[in-house]
Design a protein around this motif. Structure first.
Motif, PDB file in Angstrom:
ATOM      1  N   THR A  85     -75.847  -6.128 -14.026  1.00  0.00           N
ATOM      2  CA  THR A  85     -76.395  -5.599 -12.836  1.00  0.00           C
ATOM      3  C   THR A  85     -76.812  -4.395 -12.377  1.00  0.00           C
ATOM      4  O   THR A  85     -77.353  -4.464 -10.799  1.00  0.00           O
ATOM      5  N   LEU A  86     -76.921  -3.609 -13.490  1.00  0.00           N
ATOM      6  CA  LEU A  86     -77.547  -1.696 -13.051  1.00  0.00           C
ATOM      7  C   LEU A  86     -77.829  -1.591 -14.504  1.00  0.00           C
ATOM      8  O   LEU A  86     -77.458  -1.831 -15.313  1.00  0.00           O
ATOM      9  N   ASP A  87     -79.274  -0.923 -13.864  1.00  0.00           N
ATOM     10  CA  ASP A  87     -80.466  -0.507 -15.007  1.00  0.00           C
ATOM     11  C   ASP A  87     -79.663   1.160 -14.856  1.00  0.00           C
ATOM     12  O   ASP A  87     -80.064   2.029 -14.601  1.00  0.00           O
ATOM     13  N   PRO A  88     -79.623   1.312 -16.763  1.00  0.00           N
ATOM     14  CA  PRO A  88     -79.532   2.828 -16.771  1.00  0.00           C
ATOM     15  C   PRO A  88     -80.765   3.150 -15.937  1.00  0.00           C
ATOM     16  O   PRO A  88     -80.170   4.708 -16.058  1.00  0.00           O
ATOM     17  N   VAL A  89     -81.705   3.283 -16.696  1.00  0.00           N
ATOM     18  CA  VAL A  89     -82.864   4.120 -15.497  1.00  0.00           C
ATOM     19  C   VAL A  89     -82.885   3.992 -14.105  1.00  0.00           C
ATOM     20  O   VAL A  89     -82.771   5.189 -13.620  1.00  0.00           O
ATOM     21  N   GLU A  90     -82.324   3.557 -13.494  1.00  0.00           N
ATOM     22  CA  GLU A  90     -81.884   3.634 -11.745  1.00  0.00           C
ATOM     23  C   GLU A  90     -80.756   4.880 -12.012  1.00  0.00           C
ATOM     24  O   GLU A  90     -80.696   5.542 -10.867  1.00  0.00           O
ATOM     25  N   LEU A  91     -79.908   4.025 -12.207  1.00  0.00           N
ATOM     26  CA  LEU A  91     -78.699   5.057 -12.619  1.00  0.00           C
ATOM     27  C   LEU A  91     -78.531   6.805 -13.032  1.00  0.00           C
ATOM     28  O   LEU A  91     -79.088   7.113 -12.144  1.00  0.00           O
ATOM     29  N   ALA A  92     -79.850   6.309 -13.914  1.00  0.00           N
ATOM     30  CA  ALA A  92     -79.667   8.386 -14.428  1.00  0.00           C
ATOM     31  C   ALA A  92     -80.656   8.996 -13.008  1.00  0.00           C
ATOM     32  O   ALA A  92     -80.467   9.662 -13.209  1.00  0.00           O
ATOM     33  N   LYS A  93     -81.849   8.094 -12.410  1.00  0.00           N
ATOM     34  CA  LYS A  93     -82.383   8.623 -11.261  1.00  0.00           C
ATOM     35  C   LYS A  93     -82.383   8.630 -10.417  1.00  0.00           C
ATOM     36  O   LYS A  93     -81.986   9.930  -9.908  1.00  0.00           O
ATOM     37  N   THR A  94     -80.648   7.725 -10.239  1.00  0.00           N
ATOM     38  CA  THR A  94     -79.751   8.344  -9.173  1.00  0.00           C
ATOM     39  C   THR A  94     -78.988   9.411  -8.809  1.00  0.00           C
ATOM     40  O   THR A  94     -78.851  10.223  -8.800  1.00  0.00           O
ATOM     41  N   SER A  95     -78.845   9.617 -10.545  1.00  0.00           N
ATOM     42  CA  SER A  95     -77.434  11.073 -10.520  1.00  0.00           C
ATOM     43  C   SER A  95     -78.525  11.937 -10.417  1.00  0.00           C
ATOM     44  O   SER A  95     -78.337  12.993  -9.551  1.00  0.00           O
ATOM     45  N   LEU A  96     -79.785  12.114 -10.997  1.00  0.00           N
ATOM     46  CA  LEU A  96     -80.940  12.601 -10.799  1.00  0.00           C
ATOM     47  C   LEU A  96     -81.171  13.942  -9.341  1.00  0.00           C
ATOM     48  O   LEU A  96     -81.178  14.527  -9.023  1.00  0.00           O
ATOM     49  N   GLU A  97     -81.351  12.444  -8.412  1.00  0.00           N
ATOM     50  CA  GLU A  97     -81.466  12.849  -7.476  1.00  0.00           C
ATOM     51  C   GLU A  97     -79.807  13.218  -6.768  1.00  0.00           C
ATOM     52  O   GLU A  97     -80.374  14.071  -5.443  1.00  0.00           O
TER      53      GLU A  97
ATOM     54  N   LEU B  61     -84.960   9.953 -18.367  1.00  0.00           N
ATOM     55  CA  LEU B  61     -84.989   9.274 -18.462  1.00  0.00           C
ATOM     56  C   LEU B  61     -85.184   8.593 -19.106  1.00  0.00           C
ATOM     57  O   LEU B  61     -85.901   7.210 -19.538  1.00  0.00           O
ATOM     58  N   ALA B  62     -86.076   8.889 -20.202  1.00  0.00           N
ATOM     59  CA  ALA B  62     -85.948   8.159 -21.727  1.00  0.00           C
ATOM     60  C   ALA B  62     -85.656   7.503 -22.552  1.00  0.00           C
ATOM     61  O   ALA B  62     -85.043   6.765 -22.490  1.00  0.00           O
ATOM     62  N   GLU B  63     -83.943   9.151 -23.107  1.00  0.00           N
ATOM     63  CA  GLU B  63     -82.626   8.411 -23.087  1.00  0.00           C
ATOM     64  C   GLU B  63     -82.225   7.170 -22.411  1.00  0.00           C
ATOM     65  O   GLU B  63     -82.203   5.633 -22.650  1.00  0.00           O
ATOM     66  N   ALA B  64     -81.569   7.287 -21.302  1.00  0.00           N
ATOM     67  CA  ALA B  64     -81.828   6.249 -20.033  1.00  0.00           C
ATOM     68  C   ALA B  64     -82.956   4.032 -20.935  1.00  0.00           C
ATOM     69  O   ALA B  64     -82.681   2.981 -20.604  1.00  0.00           O
ATOM     70  N   LYS B  65     -84.333   4.683 -20.672  1.00  0.00           N
ATOM     71  CA  LYS B  65     -85.082   3.385 -21.234  1.00  0.00           C
ATOM     72  C   LYS B  65     -85.306   2.261 -22.252  1.00  0.00           C
ATOM     73  O   LYS B  65     -84.609   1.695 -22.685  1.00  0.00           O
ATOM     74  N   VAL B  66     -84.885   4.051 -23.286  1.00  0.00           N
ATOM     75  CA  VAL B  66     -84.451   3.078 -24.646  1.00  0.00           C
ATOM     76  C   VAL B  66     -82.907   1.795 -24.691  1.00  0.00           C
ATOM     77  O   VAL B  66     -82.729   1.085 -24.883  1.00  0.00           O
ATOM     78  N   SER B  67     -81.917   2.867 -23.485  1.00  0.00           N
ATOM     79  CA  SER B  67     -80.967   2.100 -22.953  1.00  0.00           C
ATOM     80  C   SER B  67     -80.886   0.900 -22.589  1.00  0.00           C
ATOM     81  O   SER B  67     -80.237  -0.761 -22.855  1.00  0.00           O
ATOM     82  N   ALA B  68     -81.610   0.645 -21.243  1.00  0.00           N
ATOM     83  CA  ALA B  68     -82.046  -0.234 -20.784  1.00  0.00           C
ATOM     84  C   ALA B  68     -82.409  -1.698 -22.179  1.00  0.00           C
ATOM     85  O   ALA B  68     -82.265  -2.434 -21.726  1.00  0.00           O
ATOM     86  N   GLN B  69     -83.112  -1.209 -22.302  1.00  0.00           N
ATOM     87  CA  GLN B  69     -84.164  -1.892 -23.912  1.00  0.00           C
ATOM     88  C   GLN B  69     -83.298  -2.712 -24.694  1.00  0.00           C
ATOM     89  O   GLN B  69     -83.398  -4.009 -25.115  1.00  0.00           O
ATOM     90  N   ARG B  70     -81.958  -1.789 -24.957  1.00  0.00           N
ATOM     91  CA  ARG B  70     -80.953  -2.152 -25.877  1.00  0.00           C
ATOM     92  C   ARG B  70     -80.573  -3.046 -25.321  1.00  0.00           C
ATOM     93  O   ARG B  70     -79.733  -4.766 -25.838  1.00  0.00           O
ATOM     94  N   ILE B  71     -79.701  -2.574 -24.397  1.00  0.00           N
ATOM     95  CA  ILE B  71     -78.520  -3.957 -23.065  1.00  0.00           C
ATOM     96  C   ILE B  71     -79.976  -5.346 -22.801  1.00  0.00           C
ATOM     97  O   ILE B  71     -78.925  -6.238 -23.323  1.00  0.00           O
TER      98      ILE B  71
END
Length: 456
Positions: free
Chosen positions: A21-33, A53-63
């Motif tokens: 339901t939630l994408d790790p990259v979008e969550l990371a961007k939200t936190s940084l914003e 953003l690099a860690e979140a992208k890899v997390s998203a791929q794993r999930i």
């Protein structure tokens, strides 16, 4: 991100992430914003956007591919500026370290949480060299308490930015250190959960020290459940392996020595209301005098504080050279007191400490935990403390008083919000266990949290 509350717990976010339901990259961007847009820019000393953003992208791929690393995969985390993060300078909240070389590698616990899939988004502000319970920092600014609605109030230290970052909803969790209360104090002042583990429970490599005989680590987060999950990951576990304690079997001892001295009436009232709720829920409550507590402070009066002696050893060269002029002069004054503690006095402190730890163990029955207000007062306004050094040192001593007992006795503790005191500011309820009783403590806290908070 739309639909994501900044006050969501790690557990709440985990459900959304693991379900897709939630994408790790979008969550990371939200936190940084949120960090970039928050009015108080003194909470973080640095953000780690590229890494996050690099860690979140890899997390998203794993999930997405069904290879999630577990409960914490994709969850943002912030680090007190004592922990090495590869490629960043570890300033320890001090201007004198700002021109040092970036860390060549992550600290061991940073690696551990990265291995669990957590996304490192930034480094949080702190008291310079972790040597104050108030959180005031003249170099990087003083983060304002997130719960204050009247005047700017102290965040609590030394993990000041970590406490405010979580309380303000910028990150769901941050990692701090605790040498005399530096996790539990900002947690209590800001109305969140702060868990100080037994010293040595986690690997300490890559962390700038204050006093190695006392330094310990732990998370600041929104719930006890979050702390349990992060604790497991910091120890390299894929999932926590403890359950909840039956409240009917919970045995809490309220100390009648030191911890209530000069406490604000509203703090005591909030604490006692939580005790009453626990008793109604089945917990067994007793009250007891602990002469050991008074002996700790008598020992400090006679020989000086252990933390001060060890801090002086860490900073001796700085204190004797030109760098001292670039440091917070209140930190300099406190650290220089350690010079008065000679080797024979230092050995006497260590020997007395072991005796008092053993005596304290004899004072408690198996399974008993301590319960008392985390702090004797709510977070005071910042301005008077900046204007008056005498007041600064007085309030700093009072702020550290209740929590440093647990560090000296080498125990573990967790602060849970239990209500409000003066000016509607949060009050913390401190549960504490003896050395290596972390599982007992966390199990009890899991069961008691909703009652302590007044949610049940």
């Amino acid at each position: 991100m739309d639909g994501v509350n900044g006050n969501m717990s790690v557990a709440g976010l985990s459900v959304l992430l693991q379900s897709g339901t939630l994408d790790p990259v979008e969550l990371a961007k939200t936190s940084l914003e949120k960090i970039a847009g928050y009015p108080d820019q003194s909470i973080f000393t640095a953000t780690l956007e590229e890494r996050a953003l690099a860690e979140a992208k890899v997390s998203a791929q794993r999930i997405r591919s069904g290879r999630s690393l577990g409960l914490l995969d994709g969850i943002p985390v912030a680090w007190k500026d004592l922990f090495d993060t590869k490629g960043s300078v570890t300033t320890a909240g001090s201007a004198v370290l700002a021109d040092h070389a970036p860390a060549a590698a992550d600290a061991a616990v940073v690696k551990a949480l990265a291995g669990a899939g957590m996304v490192s988004v930034g480094r949080t502000n702190m008291s310079e060299f972790a040597f104050s319970g108030l959180g005031i920092n003249p170099h990087y600014g003083t983060a304002h308490n997130a719960a204050s609605r009247d005047v700017p109030r102290i965040p609590g230290g030394s993990s000041s930015g970590s406490g405010v970052a979580v309380a303000a909803g910028l990150v769901p969790a941050a990692i701090g250190t605790d040498t005399g209360g530096s996790i539990r104090i900002p947690a209590a002042f800001n109305g969140i959960v702060g868990y100080k583990a037994t010293r040595g429970r986690y690997a300490m490599q890559g962390i700038f020290p204050l006093a190695k005989s006392l330094d310990s680590l732990g998370p600041l987060c929104r719930t006890v459940q979050d702390a349990v999950w992060i604790d497991a990951a910091m120890r390299g576990r894929s999932a926590p392996d403890l359950g909840r304690t039956d409240l009917g079997g919970l045995k809490l001892v309220i100390p009648e020595t030191v911890v209530f001295d000069d406490a604000e009436p509203a703090v005591v009232a909030a604490f006692e209301a939580a005790v009453s709720r626990l008793e109604k829920a089945g917990a067994r409550i007793s009250r007891r005098v602990f002469p050991v507590f008074a002996e700790i402070f008598a020992l400090m009066t006679r020989y000086g504080a252990l933390v001060t002696a060890e801090a002086y050893a860490v900073h001796k060269e700085r204190l004797e050279g030109p760098q001292a002029e670039r440091m917070d002069q209140r930190v300099v004054a406190r650290a220089r007191l350690g010079e008065k503690t000679g080797m024979t006095d230092y050995i006497a402190i260590l020997e007395a400490r072991q005796r008092l730890i053993a005596s304290f163990a004899d004072d408690l029955q198996p399974g008993e935990l301590l319960a008392h207000p985390t702090l004797p007062h709510v977070a005071p306004p910042i301005a008077p403390l900046l204007a008056d050094d005498e007041l600064f040192f007085k309030i700093n001593g009072k702020t550290l008083r209740n929590t440093l007992i647990g560090n000296f006795l080498d125990g573990c503790g967790i602060s849970i919000p239990c209500g409000t005191g003066d000016a509607g500011m949060p009050v913390g309820f401190l549960l504490s266990g003896q050395r290596n009783e972390d599982e007992t403590l966390l199990s009890a806290a899991l069961s008691a949290e909703t009652v302590i908070r007044g949610d049940a």
